[in-house]
Design a protein around this motif. Sequence first.
Motif, PDB file in Angstrom:
ATOM      1  N   ALA A  21      -3.952  27.628  12.184  1.00 24.99           N
ATOM      2  CA  ALA A  21      -5.279  28.214  12.372  1.00 24.99           C
ATOM      3  C   ALA A  21      -6.114  28.061  11.109  1.00 24.99           C
ATOM      4  O   ALA A  21      -7.305  27.727  11.166  1.00 24.99           O
ATOM      5  CB  ALA A  21      -5.156  29.680  12.761  1.00 24.99           C
ATOM      6  N   ALA A  22      -5.494  28.298   9.957  1.00 18.85           N
ATOM      7  CA  ALA A  22      -6.213  28.138   8.698  1.00 18.85           C
ATOM      8  C   ALA A  22      -6.603  26.685   8.470  1.00 18.85           C
ATOM      9  O   ALA A  22      -7.714  26.381   8.028  1.00 18.85           O
ATOM     10  CB  ALA A  22      -5.355  28.649   7.541  1.00 18.85           C
ATOM     11  N   ALA A  23      -5.685  25.765   8.792  1.00 15.11           N
ATOM     12  CA  ALA A  23      -5.954  24.344   8.561  1.00 15.11           C
ATOM     13  C   ALA A  23      -7.069  23.814   9.454  1.00 15.11           C
ATOM     14  O   ALA A  23      -7.797  22.901   9.069  1.00 15.11           O
ATOM     15  CB  ALA A  23      -4.678  23.531   8.783  1.00 15.11           C
ATOM     16  N   SER A  24      -7.223  24.408  10.643  1.00 20.55           N
ATOM     17  CA  SER A  24      -8.233  23.921  11.592  1.00 20.55           C
ATOM     18  C   SER A  24      -9.506  24.760  11.573  1.00 20.55           C
ATOM     19  O   SER A  24     -10.344  24.630  12.460  1.00 20.55           O
ATOM     20  CB  SER A  24      -7.659  23.907  13.011  1.00 20.55           C
ATOM     21  N   ASP A  25      -9.659  25.632  10.570  1.00 20.68           N
ATOM     22  CA  ASP A  25     -10.833  26.506  10.448  1.00 20.68           C
ATOM     23  C   ASP A  25     -11.021  27.399  11.671  1.00 20.68           C
ATOM     24  O   ASP A  25     -12.150  27.727  12.039  1.00 20.68           O
ATOM     25  CB  ASP A  25     -12.109  25.672  10.222  1.00 20.68           C
ATOM     26  N   ALA A  26      -9.909  27.795  12.294  1.00 17.43           N
ATOM     27  CA  ALA A  26      -9.974  28.760  13.396  1.00 17.43           C
ATOM     28  C   ALA A  26     -10.051  30.153  12.770  1.00 17.43           C
ATOM     29  O   ALA A  26      -9.042  30.848  12.613  1.00 17.43           O
ATOM     30  CB  ALA A  26      -8.759  28.632  14.307  1.00 17.43           C
ATOM     31  N   ILE A  27     -11.252  30.552  12.402  1.00 14.82           N
ATOM     32  CA  ILE A  27     -11.423  31.715  11.537  1.00 14.82           C
ATOM     33  C   ILE A  27     -11.062  33.024  12.231  1.00 14.82           C
ATOM     34  O   ILE A  27     -10.401  33.885  11.643  1.00 14.82           O
ATOM     35  CB  ILE A  27     -12.866  31.758  11.009  1.00 14.82           C
ATOM     36  N   LEU A  28     -11.493  33.217  13.482  1.00 12.85           N
ATOM     37  CA  LEU A  28     -11.224  34.503  14.133  1.00 12.85           C
ATOM     38  C   LEU A  28      -9.734  34.770  14.298  1.00 12.85           C
ATOM     39  O   LEU A  28      -9.265  35.853  13.938  1.00 12.85           O
ATOM     40  CB  LEU A  28     -11.951  34.576  15.466  1.00 12.85           C
ATOM     41  N   PRO A  29      -8.941  33.842  14.835  1.00 12.55           N
ATOM     42  CA  PRO A  29      -7.492  34.098  14.881  1.00 12.55           C
ATOM     43  C   PRO A  29      -6.907  34.357  13.500  1.00 12.55           C
ATOM     44  O   PRO A  29      -6.017  35.196  13.349  1.00 12.55           O
ATOM     45  CB  PRO A  29      -6.930  32.803  15.497  1.00 12.55           C
ATOM     46  N   LEU A  30      -7.416  33.655  12.498  1.00 16.04           N
ATOM     47  CA  LEU A  30      -6.923  33.872  11.139  1.00 16.04           C
ATOM     48  C   LEU A  30      -7.271  35.274  10.647  1.00 16.04           C
ATOM     49  O   LEU A  30      -6.455  35.944  10.007  1.00 16.04           O
ATOM     50  CB  LEU A  30      -7.519  32.823  10.203  1.00 16.04           C
ATOM     51  N   ILE A  31      -8.497  35.740  10.958  1.00 16.76           N
ATOM     52  CA  ILE A  31      -8.888  37.100  10.574  1.00 16.76           C
ATOM     53  C   ILE A  31      -7.998  38.131  11.256  1.00 16.76           C
ATOM     54  O   ILE A  31      -7.563  39.112  10.641  1.00 16.76           O
ATOM     55  CB  ILE A  31     -10.372  37.331  10.910  1.00 16.76           C
ATOM     56  N   ILE A  32      -7.718  37.924  12.534  1.00 21.95           N
ATOM     57  CA  ILE A  32      -6.880  38.875  13.274  1.00 21.95           C
ATOM     58  C   ILE A  32      -5.473  38.922  12.677  1.00 21.95           C
ATOM     59  O   ILE A  32      -4.910  40.007  12.445  1.00 21.95           O
ATOM     60  CB  ILE A  32      -6.839  38.496  14.765  1.00 21.95           C
ATOM     61  N   PHE A  33      -4.902  37.753  12.420  1.00 23.14           N
ATOM     62  CA  PHE A  33      -3.564  37.733  11.804  1.00 23.14           C
ATOM     63  C   PHE A  33      -3.591  38.405  10.436  1.00 23.14           C
ATOM     64  O   PHE A  33      -2.705  39.203  10.102  1.00 23.14           O
ATOM     65  CB  PHE A  33      -3.060  36.295  11.676  1.00 23.14           C
ATOM     66  N   THR A  34      -4.598  38.086   9.635  1.00 24.07           N
ATOM     67  CA  THR A  34      -4.673  38.657   8.294  1.00 24.07           C
ATOM     68  C   THR A  34      -4.838  40.171   8.349  1.00 24.07           C
ATOM     69  O   THR A  34      -4.252  40.906   7.547  1.00 24.07           O
ATOM     70  CB  THR A  34      -5.842  38.028   7.522  1.00 24.07           C
ATOM     71  N   GLY A  35      -5.655  40.654   9.303  1.00 25.22           N
ATOM     72  CA  GLY A  35      -5.831  42.093   9.455  1.00 25.22           C
ATOM     73  C   GLY A  35      -4.522  42.792   9.812  1.00 25.22           C
ATOM     74  O   GLY A  35      -4.196  43.853   9.258  1.00 25.22           O
TER      75      GLY A  35
END
Length: 425
Positions: free
Chosen positions: A146-160
């Motif tokens: 997700a991070a590599a493909s700039d999928a920001i929302l899934p990355l934000i959810i995982f990070t949260g």
Amino acid sequence: MSQATRILLALAAGLALGFAAWRWAPDFASSAASVADPIGNLWLNGLRMTIVPLLVALLVTGIAQTAEAARAGAIAGRALAWIIGLMTLSAVVGAFLTPFFLSIAPMPEASAAALRSALTTTSEVGEVPPFADFLRSLVPTNPIAAAASDAILPLIIFTGIFAAAVTRLPVEPRGLLTGFFSALADAMIVVIEWVLKLAPIGVFALAFVVGARSGSAAFGAVVHYILVVSAVGLVMSLLAYPLGVFGGRIPFGRFARTIAPAQALAVSTQSSLACLPIMLKKSEALGVPERTAGMVLPLAVALLRATGPAMNIAVALYVANWFGVEVGPAQYAVAILAAVLTSMGSVSLPGQVSFVTAIAPICLILGVPIEALALLIAVEVLPDIIRTLGNVMMDIAVTVTVSRQTGETVETDEAEEGRLFGADA
């Protein structure tokens, strides 16, 4: 000369020279733009490479800091609730006001078309996925991918989720992880500062390309952008007055007169932190006990970016409108969430750094090119004044409101307060 001034001058020079070439030497304009374009985008990529690691690091440390504040007692907990509520309100205000302002004062279609043609050479405008696909994509099966493909929302959810788990760890491992991400954020900020030292070159190159390909359309578009985004921030700033009056139960005239010196300092310094001493003094003048002001105001300065979500989502929606991206209800909801989280993550960052880290993720979520941000960052001076002004006003309003709601003694002019709220006020 400040860095912001150098960037602004680079923007003006690039647009002017590009326009001159477009107007009087079109063949030269085309060939020169083909040389300037990769230079500008090389600089832009330097900013883009820091977005994902900095966003993750800031979210983890921001959520950890928020959790620590919530453990600090009833006053801090009440202040934190107001901070989160106002940040959410700010994002909603920006999401509704930006399309409204654009509907009553739209960017001229000729300008929008010319700018689209000038800036879509290196990236495609993203398509909004079907709602079912959108829901399935919210939880990433592979956060690294997700991070590599700039999928920001899934990355934000995982990070949260990860950050929330970090806050439940014992003190030692929690401190180890938050220290690591804090150091990562600091390192990324150093990298961004290096890249921003080259900003005049990058902005000049990108502005020349825009001027050479769009002509005079670029000038009117820049002014239009400043007015729309500043208007959104100004509306959010003015909400500090009813909060101070009705939340803090302070007469309007007294509240307005007392905070005026803090407003003047905010405009001149463009720094909420620099305004903290005078905010403490004026909060005490409004009757907030020193111990309460000393707890709530630093917390508000650290976490509350009252105008941030509104103006950040305004920038992203402005770019979406610019590129003709249709934003549906689900995308609005996601943009609001992202605006709140990224604004809370941009704690104490320099204005130009937070502009990129807070707005680029929203643009990526909406599927719009972020090339426009490289130009808009150069004209952030006036919007940044509005940002700081609103933040300072709301910091004081929240402080007097929390003081009143937690039952702290507030010294007021009884005659004036009685006229406003009735004899039992």
